[in-house]
Design a protein around this motif. Structure first.
Motif, PDB file in Angstrom:
ATOM      1  N   LEU A 104       0.839  -1.022   0.075  1.00 31.21           N
ATOM      2  CA  LEU A 104       0.003   0.018   0.151  1.00 31.21           C
ATOM      3  C   LEU A 104       0.893   1.100   0.122  1.00 31.21           C
ATOM      4  N   LEU A 105       1.881   1.274   0.830  1.00 32.34           N
ATOM      5  CA  LEU A 105       2.838   2.546   0.810  1.00 32.34           C
ATOM      6  C   LEU A 105       3.500   2.575  -0.298  1.00 32.34           C
ATOM      7  N   LEU A 106       3.911   1.416  -0.908  1.00 34.83           N
ATOM      8  CA  LEU A 106       4.918   1.508  -2.035  1.00 34.83           C
ATOM      9  C   LEU A 106       3.949   2.068  -3.229  1.00 34.83           C
ATOM     10  N   THR A 107       2.800   1.563  -3.332  1.00 34.25           N
ATOM     11  CA  THR A 107       1.896   2.023  -4.424  1.00 34.25           C
ATOM     12  C   THR A 107       1.652   3.625  -4.313  1.00 34.25           C
ATOM     13  N   GLY A 108       1.133   4.109  -3.142  1.00 31.94           N
ATOM     14  CA  GLY A 108       1.005   5.329  -2.611  1.00 31.94           C
ATOM     15  C   GLY A 108       1.941   6.126  -2.898  1.00 31.94           C
ATOM     16  N   LEU A 109       3.024   5.758  -2.573  1.00 32.56           N
ATOM     17  CA  LEU A 109       4.445   6.697  -2.832  1.00 32.56           C
ATOM     18  C   LEU A 109       4.603   7.011  -4.406  1.00 32.56           C
ATOM     19  N   LEU A 110       4.560   5.982  -5.145  1.00 38.44           N
ATOM     20  CA  LEU A 110       4.731   6.064  -6.674  1.00 38.44           C
ATOM     21  C   LEU A 110       3.698   6.850  -7.089  1.00 38.44           C
ATOM     22  N   ASP A 111       2.412   6.597  -6.834  1.00 37.74           N
ATOM     23  CA  ASP A 111       1.526   7.464  -7.367  1.00 37.74           C
ATOM     24  C   ASP A 111       1.780   8.893  -6.810  1.00 37.74           C
ATOM     25  N   THR A 112       2.117   9.282  -5.429  1.00 41.66           N
ATOM     26  CA  THR A 112       2.312  10.747  -5.434  1.00 41.66           C
ATOM     27  C   THR A 112       3.479  11.212  -6.105  1.00 41.66           C
ATOM     28  N   LEU A 113       4.670  10.361  -6.471  1.00 38.78           N
ATOM     29  CA  LEU A 113       5.700  10.743  -6.906  1.00 38.78           C
ATOM     30  C   LEU A 113       5.268  11.231  -8.610  1.00 38.78           C
ATOM     31  N   VAL A 114       4.707  10.480  -9.214  1.00 40.08           N
ATOM     32  CA  VAL A 114       4.123  10.484 -10.613  1.00 40.08           C
ATOM     33  C   VAL A 114       3.229  11.868 -10.601  1.00 40.08           C
ATOM     34  N   MET A 115       2.318  11.918  -9.643  1.00 38.60           N
ATOM     35  CA  MET A 115       1.314  12.907  -9.476  1.00 38.60           C
ATOM     36  C   MET A 115       2.122  14.360  -9.361  1.00 38.60           C
ATOM     37  N   VAL A 116       2.989  14.459  -8.298  1.00 38.03           N
ATOM     38  CA  VAL A 116       3.827  15.553  -8.330  1.00 38.03           C
ATOM     39  C   VAL A 116       4.757  15.838  -9.306  1.00 38.03           C
ATOM     40  N   GLY A 117       5.304  14.998  -9.664  1.00 37.41           N
ATOM     41  CA  GLY A 117       6.345  15.144 -10.882  1.00 37.41           C
ATOM     42  C   GLY A 117       5.819  15.811 -11.885  1.00 37.41           C
TER      43      GLY A 117
END
Length: 219
Positions: free
Chosen positions: A8-21
């Motif tokens: 869950l945390l890995l998926t959330g972190l990757l989504d956040t990085l893509v979204m913000v990036g």
């Protein structure tokens, strides 16, 4: 449970990085030209134009005045038209970009205004064109401040992405809301907070280091 939490945390972190990036890249591409226009079209600028300056300045101020949550909801029709949906990771990119662009533009504008006017006058005396002044005087001299401002913008966007995630955009905010808040799981909430803190501190540190390396005022 530990494997599920990790996923869950890995998926959330990757989504956040893509979204913000993606949003940050677009905000930089749109915000820096806006800052240049605001500086160059002011009364003492190299492209003085009262009406252009006032018009763009007003639009930037109005956009900055709207809280992100309200802006995100108001942009639902536009978001749906651009990305085909108003829900999910890519739907958050539109309001994040629109919110961050004027914010970064104003910060970059401050950095550009701090460039020594004597350098501009010297460049004009040497026969440099206005375009050359922008590319070879304004931007290089203000680059350190622009990087610092972009770092602040990134941190702000991470905070906004958490809000967006809580209302369906995905990322760490979604993990914290659905699995932490709604299920009263303190472990997940704390894990998300720790990840966000690490992310923000890392970005701030990297941005500060780059800015210091680019600072021409350092001896």
């Amino acid at each position: 449970m530990s494997n599920l939490l990790f996923d869950l945390l890995l998926t959330g972190l990757l989504d956040t990085l893509v979204m913000v990036g993606v949003s940050a890249g677009l905000a930089f591409c749109f915000g820096l030209p806006l800052a240049l226009i605001l500086v160059c079209t002011e009364r003492n600028g190299i492209y003085p134009s009262y009406y252009i300056n006032r018009c763009i300045g007003t639009i930037v101020n109005i956009t900055r005045a709207i809280p992100f949550l309200i802006l995100m909801v108001a942009l639902i029709p536009i978001t749906r038209w651009i990305v085909g949906t108003s829900y999910g990771l890519w739907a958050a990119v539109v309001p994040l970009t629109l919110a961050a662009t004027p914010f970064f533009a104003r910060i970059a504008e401050v950095s550009l205004r701090e460039v020594d006017f004597g350098l501009i006058e010297a460049a004009q005396a040497m026969g440099c064109s206005r375009k050359q002044i922008v590319w070879h005087v304004l931007l290089p001299e203000a680059l350190s401040g622009i990087v610092s401002g972009f770092t602040v913008t990134l941190v702000t966007m991470i905070n906004s992405s958490a809000v967006a995630g809580a209302i369906g955009a995905g990322g760490l905010g979604d993990v914290a809301y659905r699995y932490g808040y709604q299920r009263f799981d303190i472990q997940i909430m704390l894990a998300v907070i720790v990840l966000l803190v690490i992310l923000v501190v890392s970005i701030q540190y990297i941005g500060d280091q780059i800015s210091q390396q680019l600072d021409k005022r350092k001896v």
